[in-house]
Design an enzyme around this catalytic site. Structure first.
Site, PDB file in Angstrom:
ATOM      1  N   HIS A  18      59.544  71.736  77.152  1.00 19.78           N
ATOM      2  CA  HIS A  18      58.218  71.714  76.167  1.00 19.78           C
ATOM      3  C   HIS A  18      56.908  72.210  76.787  1.00 19.78           C
ATOM      4  CE1 HIS A  18      55.707  68.878  73.013  1.00 19.78           C
ATOM      5  NE2 HIS A  18      55.220  70.307  73.308  1.00 19.78           N
ATOM      6  N   HIS A  20      54.079  75.656  76.196  1.00 21.75           N
ATOM      7  CA  HIS A  20      53.474  76.745  75.176  1.00 21.75           C
ATOM      8  C   HIS A  20      52.771  77.903  76.166  1.00 21.75           C
ATOM      9  CE1 HIS A  20      53.490  73.973  71.864  1.00 21.75           C
ATOM     10  NE2 HIS A  20      53.265  72.697  72.615  1.00 21.75           N
ATOM     11  N   PHE A  21      53.435  78.955  76.041  1.00 21.93           N
ATOM     12  CA  PHE A  21      53.093  80.252  76.874  1.00 21.93           C
ATOM     13  C   PHE A  21      52.035  81.135  76.114  1.00 21.93           C
ATOM     14  CE2 PHE A  21      56.128  79.832  80.703  1.00 21.93           C
ATOM     15  CZ  PHE A  21      55.730  78.922  81.244  1.00 21.93           C
ATOM     16  N   ARG A  22      51.964  80.804  74.820  1.00 22.77           N
ATOM     17  CA  ARG A  22      50.989  81.526  73.910  1.00 22.77           C
ATOM     18  C   ARG A  22      51.371  83.010  73.727  1.00 22.77           C
ATOM     19  NH1 ARG A  22      49.325  76.501  72.309  1.00 22.77           N
ATOM     20  NH2 ARG A  22      47.978  75.802  73.583  1.00 22.77           N
ATOM     21  N   ASP A 109      56.964  72.622  65.426  1.00 26.11           N
ATOM     22  CA  ASP A 109      55.765  72.855  65.889  1.00 26.11           C
ATOM     23  C   ASP A 109      54.700  73.587  64.669  1.00 26.11           C
ATOM     24  OD1 ASP A 109      53.647  72.594  67.482  1.00 26.11           O
ATOM     25  OD2 ASP A 109      54.680  73.713  69.201  1.00 26.11           O
ATOM     26  N   HIS A 136      57.816  67.609  66.710  1.00 26.96           N
ATOM     27  CA  HIS A 136      56.193  67.311  67.401  1.00 26.96           C
ATOM     28  C   HIS A 136      56.067  66.060  66.860  1.00 26.96           C
ATOM     29  CE1 HIS A 136      54.602  70.593  69.807  1.00 26.96           C
ATOM     30  NE2 HIS A 136      55.977  70.959  69.714  1.00 26.96           N
ATOM     31  N   ASN A 235      47.288  66.164  71.826  1.00 21.39           N
ATOM     32  CA  ASN A 235      47.927  65.633  70.488  1.00 21.39           C
ATOM     33  C   ASN A 235      49.318  65.467  70.953  1.00 21.39           C
ATOM     34  OD1 ASN A 235      47.161  64.877  67.866  1.00 21.39           O
ATOM     35  ND2 ASN A 235      46.320  67.217  67.530  1.00 21.39           N
ATOM     36  N   ASP A 262      54.626  69.660  77.679  1.00 18.02           N
ATOM     37  CA  ASP A 262      53.613  69.811  76.832  1.00 18.02           C
ATOM     38  C   ASP A 262      52.389  70.988  77.320  1.00 18.02           C
ATOM     39  OD1 ASP A 262      52.647  70.538  74.110  1.00 18.02           O
ATOM     40  OD2 ASP A 262      51.974  68.319  73.812  1.00 18.02           O
TER      41      ASP A 262
HETATM   42  O1  DOR Z   1      47.958  68.887  72.007  1.00 21.26           O
HETATM   43  C1  DOR Z   1      48.387  69.637  71.792  1.00 21.26           C
HETATM   44  N1  DOR Z   1      48.308  70.850  71.721  1.00 21.26           N
HETATM   45  N2  DOR Z   1      49.719  69.013  71.530  1.00 21.26           N
HETATM   46  C2  DOR Z   1      50.823  69.985  71.126  1.00 21.26           C
HETATM   47  O2  DOR Z   1      51.831  69.346  71.114  1.00 21.26           O
HETATM   48  C3  DOR Z   1      50.732  71.321  70.920  1.00 21.26           C
HETATM   49  C4  DOR Z   1      49.413  72.245  71.671  1.00 21.26           C
HETATM   50  C5  DOR Z   1      49.179  73.321  71.606  1.00 21.26           C
HETATM   51  O3  DOR Z   1      49.761  74.035  71.183  1.00 21.26           O
HETATM   52  O4  DOR Z   1      47.909  73.753  71.903  1.00 21.26           O
HETATM   53 ZN    ZN Z   2      52.947  68.719  69.769  1.00 27.60          ZN
HETATM   54 ZN    ZN Z   3      53.732  71.032  72.241  1.00 26.66          ZN
END
Ligand code: DOR
Ligand code: ZN
Ligand code: ZN
Length: 385
Positions: A18, A20-22, A109, A136, A235, A262
């Site tokens: 899990h 997030h590499f954006r 997501d 999620h 989150n 995450d």
């Molecule tokens: O706080 C969070 N930010 N929780 C997530 O699961 C996704 C995330 C995000 O993409 O910034």
């Molecule tokens: Zn999330």
């Molecule tokens: Zn996430």
């Protein structure tokens, strides 16, 4: 090259299901290169990216381009694709085409799917194609997902809190649907005591459900926002001590199978906004091992072996990946770390593009010395990449 691993721990490279590499579209926060380097520094040799990019990974063309660019990275970067078109929770994506374009799983997501019939349909299709689904379980629209727990702390700082019940109802629904269909799901970043209880029951009933927890949810509680501000906004939110203790017990008992970061990079400007306006999320790849050793192993809750299981074999099993490539003649994925060495988290040491971590300034135990991926040294503590 000979590596002196005297007094160090040698384990298969860590697997994070899990991150997030954006990339594409939000690369001012992180991109696949800085993300992969950050992972290598944290001891990870395989990571699985979530699909809430811009555009989202909801069709084979976007995915193909991404997969192609990922081939030159230092570690194995794999991808999930969105369950619904545009992350809107309304129409299913073409699972078959996404699988053919190398999606190893699917994720909701963005906006959780409210329509149960659509979830059921997604689970059935995913089962047919043998695609695991990561969920999620946050509901921003229904009850609020403000990144701060609902309770005394949210009241005190004047933000709309996110109650655990928002997570619990989605966890219960998805566990029961997965039990009915028999498909494989991952309940992501579980944060509440009741969610733990629901998952324990669902597993007993025979659901093919895996659960993951983040290092931050086992190390911190909601009070952290008082001292760390937006850095502790995430989150699902950091919750109460009772929740945190239940998560740790669940790891110990095997109800929670995996530790996943995450890793959610955001820019300095974004995190400088007010607590209600700043985005939720924190980076985690470079501190995960040490946060877990400090809060789980040093404190006596988990053995080092149990921790390694949650960061290697279990996440690999969720995606049917081979662990470490440790067979004779293969090119290994290995991490070598010192489980005793202490260090202080310093903002300038992050190789991630972002530095939104609530652990800056904290003294932690456990330091990655070498990460070896595909038989090559991709990170060494001696020499920054
Ligand atoms: O706080 C969070 N930010 N929780 C997530 O699961 C996704 C995330 C995000 O993409 O910034
Ligand atoms: Zn999330
Ligand atoms: Zn996430």
């Amino acid at each position: 090259k000979v590596i002196d691993a005297d007094n160090l721990v040698i384990a298969p490279g860590f697997v994070d299901v899990h991150v997030h590499f954006r990339d594409p579209g939000l690369t001012y926060k992180e991109d696949i290169h800085t993300g992969a380097n950050s992972a290598a520094k944290g001891g990870y040799t395989t990571v699985v990216c979530m699909a809430n990019t811009k555009p989202p990974i909801d069709n084979a063309n976007v995915l193909k381009d991404l997969v192609e660019r990922e081939q030159s990275l230092l570690i194995n970067v794999l991808n999930t694709a969105n369950v619904t078109v545009g992350m809107q929770g309304k129409e299913l994506t073409d699972f078959k085409a996404l699988k053919e374009a190398n999606a190893i799983g699917l994720t909701d997501d963005g906006i959780p799917i409210k329509d149960e019939k659509l979830v059921l349909e997604a689970f059935k299709k995913a089962k047919e194609l043998d695609l695991p689904i990561s969920l999620h379980e946050e509901d921003p629209a229904l009850i609020g997902s403000s990144g701060v727990n609902q309770g005394a702390i949210s009241k005190k700082i004047g933000v709309k809190g996110a109650p655990a019940i928002a997570e619990d109802v989605l966890v219960a629904r998805d566990c029961m649907l997965a039990l009915e269909v028999g498909n494989k799901i991952d309940i992501q970043h579980i944060s509440s005591k009741r969610s733990v209880e629901i998952i324990e029951l669902a597993k007993k009933m025979g659901a093919n459900v895996y659960a993951e927890v983040t290092p931050q949810h086992i190390a911190l509680t909601e009070e952290a926002v008082l001292t760390k501000g937006t850095m502790a906004k995430v989150n699902p939110p950091l919750r109460t001590k009772e929740d945190k203790d239940a998560l740790i017990m669940a790891l110990k008992k095997g109800v929670i199978d995996m530790i996943a970061t995450d890793h959610a990079p955001h820019s300095k400007e974004e995190k400088m906004k007010s607590i209600s306006e700043a985005p939720s999320g924190m980076i985690g790849l470079e501190t995960a091992l040490a946060v877990c050793i400090t809060n789980l192993v040093k404190s006596g809750h988990l053995s080092l072996m149990q921790l390694i299981e949650k960061m290697t074999i279990n996440p690999a099993r969720f995606y049917n990946l081979e662990v470490g490539h440790l067979t004779e003649g293969a090119k290994a994925d290995i991490v070598i770390f010192d489980d005793k060495q202490s260090w202080i988290v310093d903002k300038k040491d992050f190789v991630s593009k972002a530095s939104n971590s609530p652990f800056i300034g904290e003294k932690l135990y456990g330091r990655v010395k070498y990460t070896i991926c595909n038989g090559k040294i991709v990170y060494s503590d001696m020499q920054e990449l």
